[in-house]
Design a protein around this motif. Structure first.
Motif, short mmCIF file in Angstrom:
data_model
loop_
_atom_site.label_atom_id
_atom_site.label_comp_id
_atom_site.label_asym_id
_atom_site.label_seq_id
_atom_site.Cartn_x
_atom_site.Cartn_y
_atom_site.Cartn_z
N VAL A 102 0.83 -1.20 0.00
CA VAL A 102 0.00 0.00 0.00
C VAL A 102 0.87 1.25 0.00
CG1 VAL A 102 -1.73 1.27 1.32
CG2 VAL A 102 -1.88 -1.22 1.15
N LEU A 103 2.02 1.19 0.67
CA LEU A 103 2.84 2.39 0.83
C LEU A 103 3.73 2.67 -0.38
CD1 LEU A 103 3.97 2.17 4.53
CD2 LEU A 103 2.11 3.44 3.53
N GLY A 104 3.81 1.75 -1.32
CA GLY A 104 4.54 2.06 -2.55
C GLY A 104 5.94 1.50 -2.62
N VAL A 105 6.42 0.87 -1.54
CA VAL A 105 7.78 0.32 -1.59
C VAL A 105 7.87 -0.78 -2.64
CG1 VAL A 105 9.59 -0.78 -0.24
CG2 VAL A 105 8.10 0.88 0.84
N THR A 106 6.84 -1.63 -2.67
CA THR A 106 6.82 -2.72 -3.66
C THR A 106 6.75 -2.15 -5.07
OG1 THR A 106 5.48 -3.78 -1.98
CG2 THR A 106 5.80 -4.97 -4.01
N SER A 107 5.91 -1.13 -5.27
CA SER A 107 5.81 -0.52 -6.60
C SER A 107 7.14 0.09 -7.01
CB SER A 107 4.74 0.59 -6.62
OG SER A 107 3.52 0.10 -6.15
N GLY A 108 7.86 0.66 -6.04
CA GLY A 108 9.15 1.25 -6.34
C GLY A 108 10.14 0.19 -6.82
N ALA A 109 10.10 -0.99 -6.16
CA ALA A 109 10.96 -2.08 -6.60
C ALA A 109 10.60 -2.48 -8.03
CB ALA A 109 10.81 -3.27 -5.65
N ALA A 110 9.29 -2.52 -8.33
CA ALA A 110 8.85 -2.86 -9.68
C ALA A 110 9.37 -1.84 -10.69
CB ALA A 110 7.33 -2.93 -9.72
N THR A 111 9.32 -0.55 -10.32
CA THR A 111 9.81 0.48 -11.22
C THR A 111 11.28 0.25 -11.56
OG1 THR A 111 8.28 2.01 -10.16
CG2 THR A 111 9.98 2.97 -11.57
N GLY A 112 12.06 -0.05 -10.51
CA GLY A 112 13.48 -0.32 -10.73
C GLY A 112 13.67 -1.46 -11.72
N ALA A 113 12.93 -2.55 -11.50
CA ALA A 113 13.06 -3.71 -12.37
C ALA A 113 12.64 -3.37 -13.80
CB ALA A 113 12.22 -4.86 -11.83
N LEU A 114 11.57 -2.61 -13.96
CA LEU A 114 11.07 -2.28 -15.30
C LEU A 114 12.05 -1.39 -16.06
CD1 LEU A 114 7.28 -1.76 -14.60
CD2 LEU A 114 8.34 -3.51 -16.01
N VAL A 115 12.73 -0.51 -15.33
CA VAL A 115 13.73 0.33 -16.00
C VAL A 115 14.78 -0.58 -16.63
CG1 VAL A 115 15.61 1.96 -15.59
CG2 VAL A 115 13.37 2.38 -14.60
N VAL A 116 15.20 -1.61 -15.90
CA VAL A 116 16.20 -2.53 -16.45
C VAL A 116 15.63 -3.27 -17.66
CG1 VAL A 116 17.53 -4.62 -15.99
CG2 VAL A 116 17.47 -2.77 -14.32
N VAL A 117 14.34 -3.64 -17.58
CA VAL A 117 13.72 -4.34 -18.71
C VAL A 117 13.75 -3.45 -19.96
CG1 VAL A 117 11.53 -5.22 -19.62
CG2 VAL A 117 12.27 -5.85 -17.32
N VAL A 118 13.46 -2.17 -19.79
CA VAL A 118 13.42 -1.26 -20.93
C VAL A 118 14.83 -0.97 -21.44
CG1 VAL A 118 12.84 1.08 -21.67
CG2 VAL A 118 11.24 -0.22 -20.28
#
Lengths: 341, 289
Positions: free
Chosen positions: A103-119
Motif C-alpha cells: 500500500v505504501l509504494g515500496v513494492t511498486s518502487g521495486a517494480a519500477t526499478g526492475a522495469l527500468v532494467v527491462v526497458v
C-alpha cells in the motif's frame, strides 16, 4: 506470561501462546519443506529427503534436492519471512492494519526499478539490483515527504498511497515502452514468481534477515510496542522516537527490497502474514517473530499450490498469494466489523 | 511506593529540579510563546491554566522533552533536558500525554507494566522489583481488580487511572499531566484530581498539570501558573494570586470570587451578563474576599 529469572539479575518475559505459535509455525514450515522437496515429476520419499539433507542419499536424489528444488524452497521461506517481518513493522509503525509495503509504494518502487532494467536492457542480476534500489529509493522518498513531522501513522499511509499511484502510472508507461518479448517477461516478474530461483536469489535475502532480524528488529521490539501507544507516550517512557522509527523503517524497506529483488513483488503476503500471526498469538504489539514464521510458511504453501494446483501448468506464486491473501483479508475484515459493531 | 530518588539533594537547594529558561516555543513557523520562563517548585502540585491556545500545553510539551524549544533551554536537575538520553530523562520525569492510545486487547496489567520500560533492558525484562512496583502502582490507583481487563473496555475515568498507574510504575519524582480531566464527567474529574493530590501529598511527588477548570485548579494546586498569549501573567499560591483582576486579564471574564466553602480556596463565579441590559457587567468584588 512466563517469567524466567536467571542468576545475575537476568530476567526474560515470554508469552506462552506466542512461543507456541512460533515453534509450531516453524515446525510446520519445515515439515512442509520436506514434503515439498519430495514432490514433483520425480517424487522422493520424505525419508530420502531427510537422508540427503543429512549429507547422504543417492547422487540423483542429491542433485535434484540440493540443485533443483532446495534453492527455490529456501528462497520461498526467506522471502516469506522477510515480507512477513517487514509487514509487521510497517503495520506497527503506521498504527494501521493496512499499512503494508504494497500500500505504501515500496513494492511498486521495486517494480519500477526492475522495469527500468527491462526497458534499458540488462541481465537478471541487474534486474534484482535495480529492484532493490527502486524499493530503497521509494523508502527514502516516503521518509523525505512524510518524515519531517515524525512519520505519523496517517501521514505515512496517505503519502504512500499517493506515491503508489504515481509509481503505478510510471510502471504502466515503462511497460508500454518495453519490447513485446521483454514486456511479457516483465509482466511475469510483476506478478511475483519463484520459478527457476536459485541460491543466488536466496542468499541476499537470507543475509538481510540474518543481519536485520536480531540487530534492528528484535532489539527494537519493546520500543516498537510502546510506539503503538502514540509518539508522546513512547517518548515519555524514554523511547528515542525518531531514531527507533528510522531504524525500523529502514530495516523493513531493506527487507522488502531484497525480497522483491529475489521473487518480484509478491502481493498481499506482507499484509496478510502479520494479521494471521496476531490472530494466532492474540498478543498486542508487532508480533515480529510470529509474523516472520507465518510469512515463511504461507509463501511456501502458496508456492506449492502454484506448482501443483493446476495439473501440468505452473502458476506464478503471486497469483496464489493475491487470490488467497486478498480473499482471506476481505473475509477477516468483514467478519471483524460485523462482530465488533 | 518508593518515593522520589535522591538526586534532588545533590542540587543547589535554591534551584528547582525543572525549569524552563527563556523559552521560545512554536511549531514550524508559528511561534506560540517567546521568552517564557517558568520554574516548577520542588514538591509542588503545579497547575498551568489559561484560555485556549495560550500555549499551556505547548509549555508542558517543552517541559516534557516532547518539543524542542527554538530558543532557551529546559533544565532538568541543572542540565539541558534535550542533551540527556531519553531513557535517562524517563527515569526522572514521567508523562501522561493527551494522545495516549491503548492498543487493541492490551490488558490493564500489561499497560501498567509498560511503565517499567526505562528501567528495563534486553536481558533484564521483568525483575522482582518491576513486579513489586507495578503491583504497588495498581494498588495506589485502585485498578487492581481491573488487572486482567482489556483497557479499551474500561470507562473514561478507569482508563485515566490506568494511564496514571503506568506513569507511577515509571517511579519518577516528577510527573507531568496534560489535561488529565478532559472528556471526563465531573465525578471522574474529581476522582482523578483527588488521586493526583494524594500522589502529591502522600508520596511527595512533584506534579505539573494543565487544567481547564479554574475552580479545580485553584482547589488542587499548591502553585498556579496563569498564562495568556504565550506569557506567564502570574505564578504563585492560588490563594494569593487568584483575583478578579487576574481572571479578567487572563480569561477576559468579569467575575466574582468567593471562598470555596469546602476548602477555603478561591472560587470564581462568572458575572451575570444578560443580553438586553445595557451591557454593564454585574458589580465585581475587588480583590480576594
Amino acid at each position: 506470561m512466563i517469567v524466567l529469572r536467571l542468576p545475575g539479575g537476568l530476567s526474560l518475559r515470554l508469552r506462552p501462546r506466542a512461543l507456541v505459535v512460533g515453534l509450531a509455525g516453524t515446525l510446520l514450515a519445515l515439515a512442509l519443506a520436506v514434503l515439498a522437496v519430495g514432490a514433483g515429476d520425480y517424487p522422493i520419499a520424505p525419508a530420502d529427503v531427510l537422508r540427503v539433507l543429512a549429507g547422504g542419499g543417492s547422487p540423483a536424489d542429491r542433485f535434484i534436492v540440493t540443485e533443483l528444488r532446495l534453492p527455490r524452497l529456501v528462497t520461498a521461506l526467506a522471502v516469506g519471512a522477510a515480507l512477513g517481518l517487514a509487514g509487521a513493522v510497517f503495520q506497527s509503525l503506521t498504527r494501521n492494519p493496512l499499512g503494508s509495503p504494497d500500500v505504501l509504494g515500496v513494492t511498486s518502487g521495486a517494480a519500477t526499478g526492475a522495469l527500468v532494467v527491462v526497458v534499458v536492457g540488462g541481465g537478471s542480476a541487474a534486474l534484482a539490483g535495480a529492484a532493490a534500489a527502486g524499493g530503497l529509493a521509494t523508502g527514502l522518498l516516503l521518509y523525505a515527504l512524510a518524515g519531517r513531522h515524525g512519520v505519523g501513522g496517517h501521514r505515512l499511509v496517505l503519502v504512500g498511497i499517493g506515491v503508489t499511484a504515481i509509481l503505478t502510472g510510471v510502471n504502466g508507461w515503462l511497460l508500454t515502452r518495453a519490447p513485446l518479448m521483454d514486456a511479457a517477461r516483465a509482466a511475469l516478474w510483476l506478478t511475483g514468481s519463484l520459478d527457476g530461483r536459485g541460491w543466488a536469489n536466496a542468499l541476499p535475502v537470507l543475509g538481510a534477515l540474518a543481519v536485520l532480524l536480531p540487530a534492528v528488529l528484535l532489539a527494537r521490539a519493546p520500543a516498537l510496542r510502546l510506539l503503538e501507544m502514540g509518539d508522546d507516550s513512547a517518548a515519555g517512557l524514554g523511547v528515542p522516537v525518531r531514531r527507533v522509527r528510522v531504524a525500523a523503517l529502514g530495516a523493513a524497506v531493506l527487507l522488502v527490497s531484497v525480497a522483491a529483488a529475489a521473487a518480484g513483488p509478491v502481493s498481499f503476503l506482507a499484509l496478510t502474514a502479520p494479521h494471521l500471526a496476531r490472530r494466532l498469538t492474540r498478543a498486542p504489539g508487532p508480533n515480529l517473530l510470529p509474523s516472520a514464521v507465518v510469512g515463511a510458511a504461507l509463501l511456501l504453501a502458496a508456492d506449492q499450490l502454484a506448482q501443483h494446483a493446476v495439473a501440468g501448468r505452473q502458476l506464478p506464486v503471486g497469483v496464489v498469494t493475491g487470490v488467497l491473501g486478498g480473499g482471506y483479508l476481505a473475509w477477516l475484515l468483514a467478519g471483524e466489523r460485523g462482530g465488533r459493531r | 511506593m518508593t518515593g522520589p530518588d535522591e538526586k534532588g539533594t545533590l542540587m543547589r537547594p535554591d534551584t528547582p529540579r525543572l525549569v524552563g529558561d527563556a523559552l521560545t516555543l512554536g511549531y514550524d513557523r508559528r511561534t506560540v510563546a517567546e521568552d517564557l520562563t517558568v520554574a516548577v517548585p520542588d514538591g509542588s502540585f503545579t497547575v498551568i491554566i489559561g484560555p485556549n491556545a495560550c500555549g499551556k500545553s505547548t509549555l508542558l510539551r517543552a517541559l516534557a522533552r516532547l518539543l524542542r524549544p527554538a530558543r532557551g533551554t529546559v533544565l532538568l536537575d541543572g542540565a539541558d533536558i534535550h542533551r540527556r538520553p531519553a531513557r535517562q530523562v524517563a527515569r526522572t520525569l514521567g508523562l501522561l500525554p493527551q494522545s495516549a492510545v491503548a492498543p487493541d486487547g492490551l490488558t490493564v496489567a500489561e499497560l501498567v507494566s509498560r511503565g517499567r520500560y526505562p528501567h528495563q533492558g534486553l536481558l533484564r525484562q521483568w525483575s522482582r522489583e518491576d513486579e513489586r512496583v507495578v503491583d504497588q502502582a495498581m494498588a495506589d490507583t485502585g485498578v487492581v481488580e481491573l488487572a486482567d481487563r482489556p483497557v479499551d473496555e474500561l470507562s473514561g475515568g478507569q482508563r485515566q487511572r490506568v494511564w496514571i498507574a503506568m506513569a507511577l510504575a515509571q517511579q519518577t519524582p516528577l510527573l507531568l499531566l496534560d489535561e488529565p480531566t478532559t472528556y471526563l464527567d465531573i465525578a471522574h474529574q474529581v476522582e482523578v484530581l483527588d488521586l493526583c493530590a494524594r500522589l502529591h501529598d502522600e508520596q511527595g511527588r512533584t506534579l505539573v498539570a494543565v487544567l481547564h477548570d479554574l475552580h479545580q485548579a485553584a482547589r488542587y494546586a499548591t502553585h498556579l501558573v496563569a498564562m495568556r498569549g504565550g506569557r506567564v501573567v502570574a505564578a504563585g499560591d492560588p490563594r494569593r494570586i487568584v483575583t478578579t483582576d487576574l481572571v479578567e486579564e487572563v480569561f477576559g471574564l468579569p467575575c466574582r470570587i468567593i471562598e470555596d466553602p469546602e476548602t477555603g480556596t478561591p472560587l470564581v463565579l462568572p458575572a451575570v451578563r444578560r443580553s438586553g441590559t445595557d451591557g454593564e457587567p454585574a458589580p465585581t468584588v475587588a480583590g480576594r474576599c
